[in-house]
Design a protein around this motif. Structure first.
Motif, mmCIF file in Angstrom:
data_model
loop_
_atom_site.group_PDB
_atom_site.id
_atom_site.type_symbol
_atom_site.label_atom_id
_atom_site.label_comp_id
_atom_site.label_asym_id
_atom_site.label_seq_id
_atom_site.Cartn_x
_atom_site.Cartn_y
_atom_site.Cartn_z
ATOM 1 N N ASP A 64 84.776 30.488 17.830
ATOM 2 C CA ASP A 64 83.754 30.029 18.873
ATOM 3 C C ASP A 64 84.097 30.387 20.134
ATOM 4 O O ASP A 64 83.459 30.045 21.046
ATOM 5 N N VAL A 65 85.219 31.252 20.389
ATOM 6 C CA VAL A 65 85.802 31.637 21.707
ATOM 7 C C VAL A 65 85.362 33.018 21.786
ATOM 8 O O VAL A 65 85.573 33.889 20.834
ATOM 9 N N VAL A 66 84.548 33.554 22.986
ATOM 10 C CA VAL A 66 84.227 34.832 22.965
ATOM 11 C C VAL A 66 84.957 35.350 24.339
ATOM 12 O O VAL A 66 85.903 34.508 25.262
ATOM 13 N N VAL A 67 84.914 36.739 24.494
ATOM 14 C CA VAL A 67 85.899 37.192 25.566
ATOM 15 C C VAL A 67 84.726 38.157 26.516
ATOM 16 O O VAL A 67 83.789 38.585 25.931
ATOM 17 N N MET A 68 84.858 37.599 27.858
ATOM 18 C CA MET A 68 83.737 38.283 28.867
ATOM 19 C C MET A 68 84.722 38.978 29.783
ATOM 20 O O MET A 68 85.928 38.529 30.143
#
Ligand code: ZN
Length: 237
Positions: A64-68
């Motif tokens: 559920d964690v994204v990288v931006m």
């Protein structure tokens, strides 16, 4: 600049744990999000924009964690970044010392944001904020770069800020430290409200604090990991 890809799975796991702790402490849900800078990069791991799936954040997983990037563009992950991602990106730009940011909406801190009574260092586990917690005098969503910059400017070199009628944002050198600090700031706000109902409140004397703004005898490592580790064990029950 390296992508430091080996750090990403570890940080995703920690952000999932941070999210579950923040939900249990009623700091977030459905709104609110922790993030962490991927060391040595201009990339940030952040809880994704989970609203569309009506997901229970108490069951948050690393997926559920994204990288931006610091423009707020997702470079890894299957979800959007949160709408208020610009609060995170602009604080990371302004504060090289910051490794993690928590944005949350806990009731007792929000109550202080509505008044001219400052949050004070009244509790021995919440003196990290002894330099003061400023108030950003706007309740709008921090959904663009300009608004993110305004919050970062109001935060300046402090460890936390209240957003009037909205919530709080707390920073730390690590995700563990920022999470523990955010939870303790809300607990301290609650204690201060309770104490003010009893009588006049006296803050802990500055002479009893170390250079790290902890009560004398407590190290930052002990402060952070004793609580983080304990709460992580509690989550597993
Ligand atoms: Zn918010």
């Amino acid at each position: 600049m390296s992508n430091n890809t080996e750090a990403i799975p570890v940080l995703k796991e920690k952000i999932a744990t941070s999210t579950r702790i923040l939900v249990r402490e009623r700091l977030i849900g459905p709104f609110g999000h922790p993030s962490a800078r991927i060391p040595g990069t201009d990339l940030v791991a952040v809880l994704g924009h989970t609203h569309d799936d009506v997901k229970d954040l108490a069951e948050t997983e690393p997926s559920d964690v994204v990288v931006m990037d610091l423009e707020g563009e997702v470079v890894e992950g299957s979800m959007d970044a949160p709408g208020e991602r610009f609060m995170h990106t602009e604080i990371y730009r302004a504060r090289p010392d910051v490794g993690a940011v928590i944005h949350a909406h806990p009731m007792h801190c929000i109550a202080f944001s509505m008044t001219d009574v400052p949050l004070a260092p009244v509790w021995h586990l919440c003196t990290l904020f002894a330099d003061g917690v400023p108030v950003h005098k706007s309740a709008v969503q921090i959904d663009n770069t300009e608004r993110g910059r305004a919050v970062a400017a109001a935060l300046a070199d402090r460890k936390g800020i209240l957003l009037k009628g909205h919530g709080l944002t707390v920073v730390g050198s690590t995700i563990e430290e920022a999470t523990v600090s955010a939870v303790n700031l809300e607990r301290s706000a609650r204690l201060q409200i309770m104490a003010q109902g009893i009588g006049s409140v006296e803050a802990i004397d500055r002479s009893e604090l170390t250079d790290e703004l902890l009560t004398d005898g407590l190290t930052l490592e002990e402060y952070t990991h004793t609580q983080w580790d304990y709460w992580a064990v509690e989550l597993a029950r």
